[in-house]
Design a protein around this motif. Structure first.
Motif, PDB file in Angstrom:
ATOM      1  N   THR A   1       0.817  -1.210   0.000  1.00 36.12           N
ATOM      2  CA  THR A   1       0.000   0.000   0.000  1.00 36.12           C
ATOM      3  C   THR A   1       0.855   1.266   0.000  1.00 36.12           C
ATOM      4  OG1 THR A   1      -0.258  -0.112   2.407  1.00 36.12           O
ATOM      5  CG2 THR A   1      -1.986  -1.125   1.071  1.00 36.12           C
ATOM      6  N   ILE A   2       2.028   1.232   0.623  1.00 32.90           N
ATOM      7  CA  ILE A   2       2.939   2.385   0.563  1.00 32.90           C
ATOM      8  C   ILE A   2       3.362   2.629  -0.881  1.00 32.90           C
ATOM      9  CG2 ILE A   2       5.250   3.205   1.163  1.00 32.90           C
ATOM     10  CD1 ILE A   2       4.878   1.886   3.924  1.00 32.90           C
ATOM     11  N   GLY A   3       3.637   1.568  -1.616  1.00 31.93           N
ATOM     12  CA  GLY A   3       4.007   1.723  -3.028  1.00 31.93           C
ATOM     13  C   GLY A   3       2.928   2.427  -3.822  1.00 31.93           C
TER      14      GLY A   3
ATOM     15  N   ASN B   1      -2.888   2.092 -11.499  1.00 27.33           N
ATOM     16  CA  ASN B   1      -3.612   0.968 -12.084  1.00 27.33           C
ATOM     17  C   ASN B   1      -2.635  -0.136 -12.521  1.00 27.33           C
ATOM     18  OD1 ASN B   1      -5.774  -0.527 -13.011  1.00 27.33           O
ATOM     19  ND2 ASN B   1      -5.856   0.526 -14.979  1.00 27.33           N
ATOM     20  N   ALA B   2      -1.553   0.248 -13.174  1.00 29.11           N
ATOM     21  CA  ALA B   2      -0.559  -0.734 -13.629  1.00 29.11           C
ATOM     22  C   ALA B   2       0.083  -1.451 -12.438  1.00 29.11           C
ATOM     23  CB  ALA B   2       0.506  -0.042 -14.479  1.00 29.11           C
ATOM     24  N   LEU B   3       0.410  -0.698 -11.389  1.00 29.41           N
ATOM     25  CA  LEU B   3       1.003  -1.316 -10.198  1.00 29.41           C
ATOM     26  C   LEU B   3       0.018  -2.257  -9.511  1.00 29.41           C
ATOM     27  CD1 LEU B   3       2.858   1.770  -8.686  1.00 29.41           C
ATOM     28  CD2 LEU B   3       3.922  -0.268  -9.688  1.00 29.41           C
ATOM     29  N   ALA B   4      -1.228  -1.843  -9.398  1.00 32.28           N
ATOM     30  CA  ALA B   4      -2.244  -2.690  -8.774  1.00 32.28           C
ATOM     31  C   ALA B   4      -2.447  -3.971  -9.574  1.00 32.28           C
ATOM     32  CB  ALA B   4      -3.562  -1.928  -8.633  1.00 32.28           C
ATOM     33  N   LYS B   5      -2.531  -3.852 -10.886  1.00 33.02           N
ATOM     34  CA  LYS B   5      -2.711  -5.042 -11.723  1.00 33.02           C
ATOM     35  C   LYS B   5      -1.501  -5.971 -11.661  1.00 33.02           C
ATOM     36  CE  LYS B   5      -6.144  -3.486 -14.967  1.00 33.02           C
ATOM     37  NZ  LYS B   5      -6.534  -3.280 -16.350  1.00 33.02           N
TER      38      LYS B   5
ATOM     39  N   SER C   1       0.222  -6.498  -9.180  1.00 34.95           N
ATOM     40  CA  SER C   1       0.234  -7.104  -7.848  1.00 34.95           C
ATOM     41  C   SER C   1      -0.961  -8.014  -7.591  1.00 34.95           C
ATOM     42  CB  SER C   1       0.245  -5.999  -6.789  1.00 34.95           C
ATOM     43  OG  SER C   1       1.346  -5.157  -6.958  1.00 34.95           O
ATOM     44  N   ASP C   2      -1.905  -8.064  -8.503  1.00 30.22           N
ATOM     45  CA  ASP C   2      -3.151  -8.791  -8.230  1.00 30.22           C
ATOM     46  C   ASP C   2      -3.085 -10.266  -8.639  1.00 30.22           C
ATOM     47  OD1 ASP C   2      -3.606  -8.962 -11.007  1.00 30.22           O
ATOM     48  OD2 ASP C   2      -5.321  -7.603 -11.010  1.00 30.22           O
ATOM     49  N   HIS C   3      -4.258 -10.865  -8.780  1.00 35.14           N
ATOM     50  CA  HIS C   3      -4.375 -12.296  -9.078  1.00 35.14           C
ATOM     51  C   HIS C   3      -3.816 -12.692 -10.441  1.00 35.14           C
ATOM     52  CE1 HIS C   3      -7.884 -10.442 -10.909  1.00 35.14           C
ATOM     53  NE2 HIS C   3      -7.945 -11.477 -11.705  1.00 35.14           N
ATOM     54  N   ASN C   4      -3.525 -11.741 -11.289  1.00 36.57           N
ATOM     55  CA  ASN C   4      -2.882 -12.047 -12.568  1.00 36.57           C
ATOM     56  C   ASN C   4      -1.409 -11.642 -12.562  1.00 36.57           C
ATOM     57  OD1 ASN C   4      -5.067 -13.135 -14.129  1.00 36.57           O
ATOM     58  ND2 ASN C   4      -5.960 -11.097 -14.085  1.00 36.57           N
ATOM     59  N   GLY C   5      -0.927 -11.158 -11.435  1.00 33.03           N
ATOM     60  CA  GLY C   5       0.447 -10.672 -11.352  1.00 33.03           C
ATOM     61  C   GLY C   5       1.250 -11.412 -10.299  1.00 33.03           C
ATOM     62  N   ILE C   6       1.729 -10.666  -9.314  1.00 32.01           N
ATOM     63  CA  ILE C   6       2.604 -11.230  -8.284  1.00 32.01           C
ATOM     64  C   ILE C   6       1.941 -12.393  -7.558  1.00 32.01           C
ATOM     65  CG2 ILE C   6       3.702 -10.761  -6.047  1.00 32.01           C
ATOM     66  CD1 ILE C   6       4.240  -7.902  -7.053  1.00 32.01           C
TER      67      ILE C   6
END
Length: 171
Positions: free
Chosen positions: A116-118, A139-143, A145-150
């Motif tokens: 969340t700091i990021g 948006n790019a950072l959230a995506k 980090s989500d279920h399709n990312g990290i």
């Protein structure tokens, strides 16, 4: 200029940016965040941000915040990756992993907080970054980090070995 020279310059730059943008309070959680974030590393993700941005004629100042946000999110992923329920690594960069230096629950919270700091750092923006660019970056950072990312990558890392043999993976 050699690659090693550029790498050292950008590493020194991002270390200051990371240190200056971390919230700090004198408690165990923030000690764990500081410990994990400022524990060295090659800082390759910020380097990629800087090199890409410079190739596109962006200024270093406009790249500092995105580079910082990405490194905070990367650190969150490393803290979680080291946890006993994940890869169970006791050491990170030659030092005890966050969950070993502190405890497991503090490590989980430190990782969650760094994610969340990021996003928060990026929301505050950088010079020359329009509100639209900020929204796109968040948006790019959230995506990522989500279920399709990290989290997908971590899940695959944890569970592929349960269902597949080495021969299956080599096909």
């Amino acid at each position: 200029m050699t690659f090693d020279y550029l790498l050292a310059q950008y590493q020194n730059r991002i270390e200051e940016i990371l240190k200056n943008n971390l919230p700090y309070d004198h408690d165990k959680l923030f000690d764990a965040i500081q410990y994990s974030t400022m524990n060295g590393g090659k800082r390759l993700r910020p380097l990629i941000v800087y090199m890409t941005g410079l190739a596109l004629n962006a200024t270093l100042a406009s790249l500092d915040i995105p580079a910082c946000a990405i490194e905070y999110i990367h650190t969150y992923s490393l803290i979680h990756d080291d946890l006993p329920a994940m890869d169970n690594d006791d050491m990170r960069r030659g030092k005890p992993s966050c969950h070993k230096a502190f405890d497991e629950s503090t490590a989980i919270l430190a990782g969650d907080t760094l994610l969340t700091i990021g996003l928060d750092v990026e929301e505050k923006g950088a010079p020359e970054q329009s509100p639209n660019q900020q929204i796109k970056m968040i948006n790019a950072l959230a995506k990522a980090s989500d279920h399709n990312g990290i989290t997908l990558g971590q899940s695959l890392d944890l569970h592929l070995s349960e269902n597949y043999t080495l021969e299956d993976l080599n096909e």
